[in-house]
Design an enzyme around this catalytic site. Structure first.
Site, mmCIF file in Angstrom:
data_model
loop_
_atom_site.group_PDB
_atom_site.id
_atom_site.type_symbol
_atom_site.label_atom_id
_atom_site.label_comp_id
_atom_site.label_asym_id
_atom_site.label_seq_id
_atom_site.Cartn_x
_atom_site.Cartn_y
_atom_site.Cartn_z
ATOM 1 C CB THR A 176 1.330 -0.185 -3.314
ATOM 2 O OG1 THR A 176 2.141 -1.041 -4.138
ATOM 3 C CG2 THR A 176 0.648 0.827 -4.219
ATOM 4 C CD GLU A 225 3.611 -2.172 -8.880
ATOM 5 O OE1 GLU A 225 3.538 -1.464 -9.901
ATOM 6 O OE2 GLU A 225 4.296 -3.208 -8.824
ATOM 7 C CE1 TYR A 243 -3.184 -2.425 -5.736
ATOM 8 C CE2 TYR A 243 -0.867 -2.176 -6.288
ATOM 9 C CZ TYR A 243 -1.857 -2.391 -5.349
ATOM 10 O OH TYR A 243 -1.527 -2.570 -4.036
ATOM 11 C CE LYS A 284 -3.621 -0.247 -2.703
ATOM 12 N NZ LYS A 284 -4.123 -0.292 -1.304
#
Length: 348
Positions: A131, A133, A154, A158
């Site tokens: 991701t 992010e 999150y 990840k």
């Protein structure tokens, strides 16, 4: 010989589009779903077996990323050629409320799956859904060499999954890749994600059943693409001669406010009459700007995003208006694979 793919997270936005894409290429598709009292398969209900075929082309199995033994057994039984790990607790704001659960499913879950692949001895190619992010506070543009600085549980989970994937590739010579995908949306996006929240609100305001929608940070800048295009990029990563990590993105920045404006304008509405601010939707730590550089994927995979934020907003608004017109039914884009009679194939 027919290729066999295993998709974790098959009932989600990306999983459903990937299943369609692989079925269209002649794959036998297996998916793992969580056992529950009701089916959560509305995104893939149209993909069940064609009655004219001798054997089902999509088969669902019960399983959880928290159960490494079950994952090992499924891998041994299915013997997939390709494994796509798209399963996660994927809502960034929710990860602040449930950091331990997010870490267990999104982070450790990837470790359990990688170890199950290794222990099973299955010769498969492995895709890990990463991701944008990961970059968090690192300024754009962001590519495969940009330093990571996640700003949410999150993103941190990840990042763990990203490095575990690389470690298994380097330690065990596994064909394992990370797809660092920037935001990608569609009419199948979950209703609590900001783009879908916006387009559903537009449809309801246009119909007169609502008047306002409450949002958080309108200044956040994201790189929004179209999910069906991004799943093709996932597949292309597993067809390459050597396993490498790739960024998939449009390269085009768009703020939340700009997306809001495009969505409301498409329905003939003035967004300022209907959008209200609610601080409850702010994150404890914000990510100001995520804009990807997909140059490597374009050069090496021949992949390029064609749908950008403006067209994406129009696609999603039209879909939500159509769904509302059909008595609020869930919208499923069935343009890729025709609708077949339902035949569930689920192994216990």
């Amino acid at each position: 010989m027919t290729k066999r793919a295993l998709i974790l997270g098959i009932t989600g936005q990306d999983g459903s589009y990937l299943a369609e894409f692989l079925l269209g290429k002649g794959y036998e598709v297996h998916g793992i779903i969580r056992r529950a009292s009701t089916f959560n398969t509305h995104r893939i209900d149209h993909l069940y077996q064609d009655p004219h075929e001798d054997a089902p082309r999509m088969i669902l199995h019960y399983g959880e990323l928290s159960d490494g033994v079950r994952l090992l057994r499924l891998l041994y039984d299915i013997q997939p050629d390709e494994v796509y790990n798209l399963a996660a607790q994927s809502h960034v704001r929710v990860s602040f409320d449930e950091p331990v659960f997010t870490g267990d499913v999104t982070g450790l879950g990837a470790s359990r799956l990688l170890e199950a692949v290794r222990m099973s001895g299955v010769h498969c190619r492995y895709y890990q859904a990463s991701t944008s992010e990961l970059y968090g506070a690192t300024p754009p543009p962001q590519d495969e060499d940009t330093p990571f600085h996640p700003r949410s549980p999150y993103g941190a989970a990840k990042l763990y999954a990203y490095w575990m994937t690389r470690n298994y590739r380097e330690a065990y010579d596994m064909y394992a890749v990370n797809g660092i995908l920037f935001n990608h949306e569609s009419p199948r996006r979950g209703e609590t994600f900001v783009t879908r929240k916006i387009t559903r609100a537009v449809a309801r305001i246009k119909a007169g059943t609502e008047h306002e929608v409450y949002l958080g940070n309108l200044d956040a800048i994201r790189d929004w693409g179209y999910a069906p295009e991004f799943v093709e990029g996932m597949w292309r990563m597993l067809q390459a001669d050597t396993p490498e990590d790739y960024v998939l993105a449009t390269g085009q920045p768009c703020s939340v406010q700009e997306f809001v404006q495009k969505a409301f304008e498409h329905a003939g509405l003035d967004w300022q009459d209907h959008v209200r601010f609610d601080e409850r939707y702010l994150r404890p730590s914000e990510v100001d700007a995520l804009v990807g550089d997909p140059g490597k994927a374009e050069r090496e995979l021949g992949w390029k995003a064609r749908v950008h934020s403006g067209e994406l907003a129009r696609i999603m608004v039209d879909a939500d208006i159509a769904a509302l017109a059909h008595e609020g039914g869930a919208w499923i884009d069935q343009a890729v694979v025709p609708q077949w009679p339902t035949l569930r194939s689920v192994t216990p």
